[in-house]
Design a protein around this motif. Sequence first.
Motif, mmCIF file in Angstrom:
data_model
loop_
_atom_site.group_PDB
_atom_site.id
_atom_site.type_symbol
_atom_site.label_atom_id
_atom_site.label_comp_id
_atom_site.label_asym_id
_atom_site.label_seq_id
_atom_site.Cartn_x
_atom_site.Cartn_y
_atom_site.Cartn_z
ATOM 1 N N LYS A 1 0.831 -1.202 0.000
ATOM 2 C CA LYS A 1 0.000 0.000 0.000
ATOM 3 C C LYS A 1 0.869 1.257 0.000
ATOM 4 O O LYS A 1 0.604 2.218 -0.738
ATOM 5 C CB LYS A 1 -0.916 -0.001 1.226
ATOM 6 C CG LYS A 1 -1.870 1.182 1.282
ATOM 7 C CD LYS A 1 -2.754 1.095 2.523
ATOM 8 C CE LYS A 1 -3.696 2.294 2.614
ATOM 9 N NZ LYS A 1 -4.555 2.225 3.835
ATOM 10 N N ALA A 2 1.930 1.241 0.810
ATOM 11 C CA ALA A 2 2.834 2.387 0.884
ATOM 12 C C ALA A 2 3.551 2.612 -0.438
ATOM 13 O O ALA A 2 3.716 3.747 -0.891
ATOM 14 C CB ALA A 2 3.855 2.170 2.008
ATOM 15 N N ILE A 3 3.954 1.524 -1.090
ATOM 16 C CA ILE A 3 4.632 1.615 -2.388
ATOM 17 C C ILE A 3 3.691 2.198 -3.438
ATOM 18 O O ILE A 3 4.057 3.108 -4.186
ATOM 19 C CB ILE A 3 5.138 0.224 -2.827
ATOM 20 C CG1 ILE A 3 6.328 -0.194 -1.969
ATOM 21 C CG2 ILE A 3 5.523 0.220 -4.305
ATOM 22 C CD1 ILE A 3 6.794 -1.614 -2.219
ATOM 23 N N ASP A 4 2.472 1.668 -3.478
ATOM 24 C CA ASP A 4 1.481 2.149 -4.443
ATOM 25 C C ASP A 4 1.182 3.627 -4.245
ATOM 26 O O ASP A 4 1.062 4.391 -5.213
ATOM 27 C CB ASP A 4 0.182 1.337 -4.316
ATOM 28 C CG ASP A 4 0.334 -0.096 -4.803
ATOM 29 O OD1 ASP A 4 1.330 -0.378 -5.497
ATOM 30 O OD2 ASP A 4 -0.531 -0.930 -4.483
ATOM 31 N N GLN A 5 1.061 4.050 -2.995
ATOM 32 C CA GLN A 5 0.773 5.456 -2.694
ATOM 33 C C GLN A 5 1.932 6.350 -3.109
ATOM 34 O O GLN A 5 1.731 7.462 -3.610
ATOM 35 C CB GLN A 5 0.478 5.621 -1.204
ATOM 36 C CG GLN A 5 -0.863 5.037 -0.773
ATOM 37 C CD GLN A 5 -1.100 5.153 0.721
ATOM 38 O OE1 GLN A 5 -0.155 5.309 1.507
ATOM 39 N NE2 GLN A 5 -2.362 5.082 1.129
ATOM 40 N N SER A 6 3.146 5.866 -2.904
ATOM 41 C CA SER A 6 4.340 6.633 -3.267
ATOM 42 C C SER A 6 4.409 6.856 -4.777
ATOM 43 O O SER A 6 4.668 7.967 -5.244
ATOM 44 C CB SER A 6 5.599 5.911 -2.782
ATOM 45 O OG SER A 6 6.759 6.641 -3.115
ATOM 46 N N ILE A 7 4.153 5.801 -5.544
ATOM 47 C CA ILE A 7 4.184 5.901 -7.004
ATOM 48 C C ILE A 7 3.055 6.795 -7.504
ATOM 49 O O ILE A 7 3.257 7.644 -8.384
ATOM 50 C CB ILE A 7 4.055 4.503 -7.650
ATOM 51 C CG1 ILE A 7 5.261 3.630 -7.280
ATOM 52 C CG2 ILE A 7 3.914 4.613 -9.164
ATOM 53 C CD1 ILE A 7 6.586 4.150 -7.784
ATOM 54 N N ILE B 1 11.033 -2.176 -4.739
ATOM 55 C CA ILE B 1 11.692 -0.909 -4.460
ATOM 56 C C ILE B 1 11.126 0.149 -5.408
ATOM 57 O O ILE B 1 11.064 -0.074 -6.625
ATOM 58 C CB ILE B 1 13.220 -1.004 -4.674
ATOM 59 C CG1 ILE B 1 13.829 -2.027 -3.715
ATOM 60 C CG2 ILE B 1 13.877 0.365 -4.505
ATOM 61 C CD1 ILE B 1 13.763 -1.646 -2.252
ATOM 62 N N THR B 2 10.709 1.286 -4.872
ATOM 63 C CA THR B 2 10.222 2.363 -5.739
ATOM 64 C C THR B 2 11.415 2.985 -6.465
ATOM 65 O O THR B 2 12.431 3.299 -5.845
ATOM 66 C CB THR B 2 9.509 3.459 -4.924
ATOM 67 O OG1 THR B 2 10.385 3.959 -3.914
ATOM 68 C CG2 THR B 2 8.249 2.918 -4.282
ATOM 69 N N ASN C 1 10.921 12.726 -4.687
ATOM 70 C CA ASN C 1 9.726 11.877 -4.647
ATOM 71 C C ASN C 1 9.947 10.581 -3.875
ATOM 72 O O ASN C 1 9.150 9.641 -3.974
ATOM 73 C CB ASN C 1 9.266 11.580 -6.075
ATOM 74 C CG ASN C 1 8.640 12.791 -6.739
ATOM 75 O OD1 ASN C 1 7.477 13.103 -6.500
ATOM 76 N ND2 ASN C 1 9.407 13.489 -7.582
ATOM 77 N N HIS C 2 11.033 10.548 -3.117
ATOM 78 C CA HIS C 2 11.325 9.442 -2.202
ATOM 79 C C HIS C 2 11.473 8.096 -2.906
ATOM 80 O O HIS C 2 11.079 7.052 -2.353
ATOM 81 C CB HIS C 2 10.240 9.350 -1.119
ATOM 82 C CG HIS C 2 9.960 10.647 -0.432
ATOM 83 N ND1 HIS C 2 10.882 11.285 0.367
ATOM 84 C CD2 HIS C 2 8.874 11.467 -0.471
ATOM 85 C CE1 HIS C 2 10.371 12.421 0.812
ATOM 86 N NE2 HIS C 2 9.156 12.574 0.319
ATOM 87 N N MET C 3 12.032 8.124 -4.123
ATOM 88 C CA MET C 3 12.325 6.876 -4.811
ATOM 89 C C MET C 3 13.583 6.244 -4.205
ATOM 90 O O MET C 3 14.498 6.944 -3.760
ATOM 91 C CB MET C 3 12.563 7.125 -6.306
ATOM 92 C CG MET C 3 11.353 7.677 -7.066
ATOM 93 S SD MET C 3 9.941 6.532 -7.153
ATOM 94 C CE MET C 3 8.812 7.301 -5.982
ATOM 95 N N GLY C 4 13.632 4.929 -4.209
ATOM 96 C CA GLY C 4 14.787 4.251 -3.624
ATOM 97 C C GLY C 4 15.995 4.223 -4.534
ATOM 98 O O GLY C 4 17.126 4.033 -4.076
ATOM 99 N N ASP D 1 19.063 4.530 -0.738
ATOM 100 C CA ASP D 1 18.863 4.103 0.644
ATOM 101 C C ASP D 1 19.348 2.661 0.822
ATOM 102 O O ASP D 1 19.542 1.939 -0.159
ATOM 103 C CB ASP D 1 17.399 4.262 1.071
ATOM 104 C CG ASP D 1 16.442 3.397 0.283
ATOM 105 O OD1 ASP D 1 16.681 2.170 0.174
ATOM 106 O OD2 ASP D 1 15.436 3.918 -0.230
ATOM 107 N N PRO D 2 19.568 2.218 2.063
ATOM 108 C CA PRO D 2 20.118 0.885 2.332
ATOM 109 C C PRO D 2 19.295 -0.263 1.755
ATOM 110 O O PRO D 2 19.852 -1.232 1.254
ATOM 111 C CB PRO D 2 20.153 0.824 3.865
ATOM 112 C CG PRO D 2 20.252 2.252 4.298
ATOM 113 C CD PRO D 2 19.418 3.019 3.314
ATOM 114 N N ASP D 3 17.960 -0.164 1.826
ATOM 115 C CA ASP D 3 17.119 -1.239 1.305
ATOM 116 C C ASP D 3 17.299 -1.394 -0.208
ATOM 117 O O ASP D 3 17.437 -2.507 -0.717
ATOM 118 C CB ASP D 3 15.641 -0.969 1.617
ATOM 119 C CG ASP D 3 15.316 -1.147 3.089
ATOM 120 O OD1 ASP D 3 16.131 -1.777 3.796
ATOM 121 O OD2 ASP D 3 14.261 -0.659 3.534
ATOM 122 N N ALA D 4 17.297 -0.269 -0.903
ATOM 123 C CA ALA D 4 17.478 -0.306 -2.353
ATOM 124 C C ALA D 4 18.859 -0.837 -2.706
ATOM 125 O O ALA D 4 19.021 -1.630 -3.636
ATOM 126 C CB ALA D 4 17.276 1.089 -2.942
#
Length: 242
Positions: free
Chosen positions: A22-28, A141-142, A175-178, A229-232
């Motif tokens: 849900k968070a990923i979809d909202q970000s995109i 990952i966004t 836009n907070h992309m990874g 970011d670390p996750d990406a």
Amino acid sequence: MESRRESEKKKLKRSEILEKKKAIDQSIKAASAQTDQLASFPPFRCFNRNGLCVRLESGRGDKLSPCMKQCIQSLLKANMEGPYGSEWAAEEKVKRREMVAPEARYIFVHSNANEMTVDDAPSPSPLLGFVHYRFTVEQEITVLYLYEIQLDSSVQGKGLGKFLMHLIELIARKNHMGALVLTVQKANSLAMKFYMSKLRFVISSISPSRVNPLVGVENNYEILCKTFDPDAKAILEVNNGD
């Protein structure tokens, strides 16, 4: 009792997965909803260096005029027919479809000359370049995926390409992309050097040569990335330590 705990763990895990999606979809969705990404970066609306003066403007794939479509196609053919060789005919059809997709976002580069026609109306401003990008998801990952960055030969070698890549990175971060992701032809050695040496991109773990080296060597392209970011980094660069 044990089975109940296991069931609760599974429910919690499912809930976490759904919340993440849900968070990923909202970000995109939020990133794609912005009509003018340049609005956040006023200094990037104009490039005036090394004897070159151009202006930039935003656009989207489903709002392209017939004239703009033709300009994009002409620039693509001029720059890419050579590198693709015999594969260009098929690739051109793919690019024409990608060009007008609703999710396609653009930065257009126009001449900044204020020439007037005989009727005292502004003359059409030629398209000197464009960036085609999209906000999407790779391996959960966004990312901002750079589909195209094309410049007319008359404006190459003046720092405009690096300027545009800096802008695209700023848009991705805002836009907070990874990560920033792009595809480049292996045969395009100048582009490979530009991205990897000057801009510090690396070959991504999702590139064919990393996913399956034996099969990937047959592919004529690499997927490069620059993570924020670390996750990406852990997911998109995981195989780059070899």
